[in-house]
Design a protein around this motif. Structure first.
Motif, PDB file in Angstrom:
ATOM      1  N   GLN A   1       0.866  -1.180   0.000  1.00  0.00           N
ATOM      2  CA  GLN A   1       0.000   0.000   0.000  1.00  0.00           C
ATOM      3  C   GLN A   1       0.900   1.226   0.000  1.00  0.00           C
ATOM      4  OE1 GLN A   1      -3.875  -0.480   2.405  1.00  0.00           O
ATOM      5  NE2 GLN A   1      -2.273  -1.320   3.693  1.00  0.00           N
ATOM      6  N   ASP A   2       0.446   2.271  -0.648  1.00  0.00           N
ATOM      7  CA  ASP A   2       1.327   3.424  -0.779  1.00  0.00           C
ATOM      8  C   ASP A   2       0.500   4.693  -0.889  1.00  0.00           C
ATOM      9  OD1 ASP A   2       3.730   4.770  -1.021  1.00  0.00           O
ATOM     10  OD2 ASP A   2       4.034   4.255  -3.125  1.00  0.00           O
ATOM     11  N   SER A   3       1.143   5.804  -0.651  1.00  0.00           N
ATOM     12  CA  SER A   3       0.549   7.106  -0.934  1.00  0.00           C
ATOM     13  C   SER A   3       1.665   8.035  -1.378  1.00  0.00           C
ATOM     14  CB  SER A   3      -0.190   7.665   0.282  1.00  0.00           C
ATOM     15  OG  SER A   3       0.696   7.897   1.339  1.00  0.00           O
ATOM     16  N   PHE A   4       1.309   8.959  -2.252  1.00  0.00           N
ATOM     17  CA  PHE A   4       2.284   9.909  -2.790  1.00  0.00           C
ATOM     18  C   PHE A   4       1.535  11.137  -3.280  1.00  0.00           C
ATOM     19  CE2 PHE A   4       0.979   6.993  -6.096  1.00  0.00           C
ATOM     20  CZ  PHE A   4       0.664   7.821  -7.159  1.00  0.00           C
ATOM     21  N   SER A   5       2.265  12.194  -3.571  1.00  0.00           N
ATOM     22  CA  SER A   5       1.662  13.414  -4.113  1.00  0.00           C
ATOM     23  C   SER A   5       1.775  13.393  -5.627  1.00  0.00           C
ATOM     24  CB  SER A   5       2.367  14.652  -3.564  1.00  0.00           C
ATOM     25  OG  SER A   5       2.124  14.782  -2.188  1.00  0.00           O
ATOM     26  N   ASN A   6       0.661  13.687  -6.299  1.00  0.00           N
ATOM     27  CA  ASN A   6       0.682  13.745  -7.758  1.00  0.00           C
ATOM     28  C   ASN A   6       1.088  15.145  -8.219  1.00  0.00           C
ATOM     29  OD1 ASN A   6      -1.629  15.328  -7.505  1.00  0.00           O
ATOM     30  ND2 ASN A   6      -3.028  13.728  -8.210  1.00  0.00           N
ATOM     31  N   ALA A   7       1.061  15.371  -9.525  1.00  0.00           N
ATOM     32  CA  ALA A   7       1.487  16.653 -10.096  1.00  0.00           C
ATOM     33  C   ALA A   7       0.612  17.816  -9.624  1.00  0.00           C
ATOM     34  CB  ALA A   7       1.477  16.573 -11.622  1.00  0.00           C
ATOM     35  N   GLN A   8      -0.640  17.519  -9.239  1.00  0.00           N
ATOM     36  CA  GLN A   8      -1.547  18.562  -8.747  1.00  0.00           C
ATOM     37  C   GLN A   8      -1.438  18.735  -7.230  1.00  0.00           C
ATOM     38  OE1 GLN A   8      -2.763  15.974 -10.813  1.00  0.00           O
ATOM     39  NE2 GLN A   8      -2.410  17.271 -12.588  1.00  0.00           N
ATOM     40  N   LYS A   9      -0.416  18.128  -6.633  1.00  0.00           N
ATOM     41  CA  LYS A   9      -0.169  18.207  -5.185  1.00  0.00           C
ATOM     42  C   LYS A   9      -1.282  17.553  -4.362  1.00  0.00           C
ATOM     43  CE  LYS A   9       3.441  21.119  -5.497  1.00  0.00           C
ATOM     44  NZ  LYS A   9       4.483  20.514  -6.243  1.00  0.00           N
ATOM     45  N   GLN A  10      -1.998  16.612  -4.978  1.00  0.00           N
ATOM     46  CA  GLN A  10      -3.017  15.848  -4.263  1.00  0.00           C
ATOM     47  C   GLN A  10      -2.383  14.551  -3.767  1.00  0.00           C
ATOM     48  OE1 GLN A  10      -5.724  15.287  -7.554  1.00  0.00           O
ATOM     49  NE2 GLN A  10      -7.205  16.681  -6.623  1.00  0.00           N
ATOM     50  N   THR A  11      -2.826  14.099  -2.618  1.00  0.00           N
ATOM     51  CA  THR A  11      -2.372  12.806  -2.128  1.00  0.00           C
ATOM     52  C   THR A  11      -3.102  11.709  -2.886  1.00  0.00           C
ATOM     53  OG1 THR A  11      -1.926  13.696   0.064  1.00  0.00           O
ATOM     54  CG2 THR A  11      -2.190  11.307  -0.100  1.00  0.00           C
ATOM     55  N   VAL A  12      -2.346  10.774  -3.423  1.00  0.00           N
ATOM     56  CA  VAL A  12      -2.905   9.608  -4.107  1.00  0.00           C
ATOM     57  C   VAL A  12      -2.606   8.398  -3.230  1.00  0.00           C
ATOM     58  CG1 VAL A  12      -2.843   8.175  -6.180  1.00  0.00           C
ATOM     59  CG2 VAL A  12      -2.519  10.658  -6.365  1.00  0.00           C
ATOM     60  N   LYS A  13      -3.648   7.632  -2.913  1.00  0.00           N
ATOM     61  CA  LYS A  13      -3.490   6.457  -2.051  1.00  0.00           C
ATOM     62  C   LYS A  13      -3.802   5.190  -2.833  1.00  0.00           C
ATOM     63  CE  LYS A  13      -5.126   8.994   1.964  1.00  0.00           C
ATOM     64  NZ  LYS A  13      -6.248   9.122   2.892  1.00  0.00           N
ATOM     65  N   TRP A  14      -2.931   4.190  -2.690  1.00  0.00           N
ATOM     66  CA  TRP A  14      -3.169   2.844  -3.186  1.00  0.00           C
ATOM     67  C   TRP A  14      -3.541   2.039  -1.948  1.00  0.00           C
ATOM     68  CZ3 TRP A  14      -1.745   4.763  -7.742  1.00  0.00           C
ATOM     69  CH2 TRP A  14      -1.893   3.976  -8.879  1.00  0.00           C
ATOM     70  N   GLN A  15      -4.828   1.747  -1.764  1.00  0.00           N
ATOM     71  CA  GLN A  15      -5.309   1.071  -0.559  1.00  0.00           C
ATOM     72  C   GLN A  15      -5.625  -0.388  -0.875  1.00  0.00           C
ATOM     73  OE1 GLN A  15      -8.707   3.641   0.009  1.00  0.00           O
ATOM     74  NE2 GLN A  15      -7.619   4.907   1.495  1.00  0.00           N
ATOM     75  N   PHE A  16      -4.992  -1.283  -0.148  1.00  0.00           N
ATOM     76  CA  PHE A  16      -5.235  -2.706  -0.353  1.00  0.00           C
ATOM     77  C   PHE A  16      -6.664  -3.040   0.054  1.00  0.00           C
ATOM     78  CE2 PHE A  16      -4.909  -7.122   1.424  1.00  0.00           C
ATOM     79  CZ  PHE A  16      -4.839  -7.758   0.197  1.00  0.00           C
ATOM     80  N   VAL A  17      -7.373  -3.757  -0.831  1.00  0.00           N
ATOM     81  CA  VAL A  17      -8.748  -4.169  -0.558  1.00  0.00           C
ATOM     82  C   VAL A  17      -8.761  -5.622  -0.086  1.00  0.00           C
ATOM     83  CG1 VAL A  17     -11.042  -4.546  -1.551  1.00  0.00           C
ATOM     84  CG2 VAL A  17      -9.709  -2.525  -2.211  1.00  0.00           C
ATOM     85  N   ASP A  18      -8.266  -6.536  -0.947  1.00  0.00           N
ATOM     86  CA  ASP A  18      -8.289  -7.952  -0.573  1.00  0.00           C
ATOM     87  C   ASP A  18      -7.659  -8.791  -1.676  1.00  0.00           C
ATOM     88  OD1 ASP A  18      -8.855 -10.133   1.085  1.00  0.00           O
ATOM     89  OD2 ASP A  18     -10.898  -9.447   1.448  1.00  0.00           O
ATOM     90  N   VAL A  19      -7.475 -10.066  -1.368  1.00  0.00           N
ATOM     91  CA  VAL A  19      -7.067 -11.069  -2.352  1.00  0.00           C
ATOM     92  C   VAL A  19      -8.359 -11.674  -2.882  1.00  0.00           C
ATOM     93  CG1 VAL A  19      -5.860 -13.258  -2.712  1.00  0.00           C
ATOM     94  CG2 VAL A  19      -4.933 -11.564  -1.117  1.00  0.00           C
ATOM     95  N   THR A  20      -8.546 -11.640  -4.197  1.00  0.00           N
ATOM     96  CA  THR A  20      -9.823 -12.096  -4.755  1.00  0.00           C
ATOM     97  C   THR A  20      -9.731 -13.401  -5.534  1.00  0.00           C
ATOM     98  OG1 THR A  20      -9.532 -10.754  -6.748  1.00  0.00           O
ATOM     99  CG2 THR A  20     -10.734  -9.749  -4.893  1.00  0.00           C
ATOM    100  N   GLU A  21      -8.521 -13.841  -5.861  1.00  0.00           N
ATOM    101  CA  GLU A  21      -8.373 -15.100  -6.592  1.00  0.00           C
ATOM    102  C   GLU A  21      -7.066 -15.769  -6.197  1.00  0.00           C
ATOM    103  OE1 GLU A  21      -8.838 -14.968 -10.871  1.00  0.00           O
ATOM    104  OE2 GLU A  21     -10.249 -13.302 -10.708  1.00  0.00           O
ATOM    105  N   ILE A  22      -7.102 -17.096  -6.158  1.00  0.00           N
ATOM    106  CA  ILE A  22      -5.893 -17.904  -5.966  1.00  0.00           C
ATOM    107  C   ILE A  22      -6.010 -19.091  -6.907  1.00  0.00           C
ATOM    108  CG2 ILE A  22      -4.513 -19.309  -4.399  1.00  0.00           C
ATOM    109  CD1 ILE A  22      -5.691 -17.758  -2.085  1.00  0.00           C
TER     110      ILE A  22
END
Length: 111
Positions: A50-71
């Protein structure tokens, strides 16, 4: 040990989240003794990346883990082994085939 292909789903939220919902589906190769262990390892990876960073518009972008859906266990790890499949029903077969050919052609652009 066995090889498994797992699908991890992440939600992408930019700024205050006032945008259409976006999700990133990632296929990950996992080496584990059992399907349960593969699920646990995939969950751990999802939480760790999971990660977060600032984009070019200075907005925080979050990659939020939801779940494992297939194995899916891979029985053979050899050249050409099927890793993933998805069946589509299309209202227009010719349009879907044209789309597939277009996507394939894009793979060779600028290579």
């Amino acid at each position: 040990m066995n090889w498994y292909v797992t699908k991890l789903v992440f939600r992408i939220v930019s700024g205050d989240g006032n945008h259409p919902a976006q999700f990133d589906e990632q296929l990950r190769l996992i080496n584990a003794d059992t399907e349960k262990n593969a699920f646990e390892k995939a969950n751990k990876i999802g939480r760790e990346v999971q990660d977060s960073f600032s984009n070019a518009q200075k907005q925080t972008v979050k990659w939020q883990f939801v779940d494992v859906t297939e194995i899916n266990r891979l029985h053979d790890l050899t050249d050409g082994t099927e890793l993933h499949y998805q069946i589509h029903e299309a209202p227009d077969a010719e349009l879907y085939i044209a789309w597939a050919h277009h996507r394939s052609a894009l793979l060779t652009v600028n290579k």
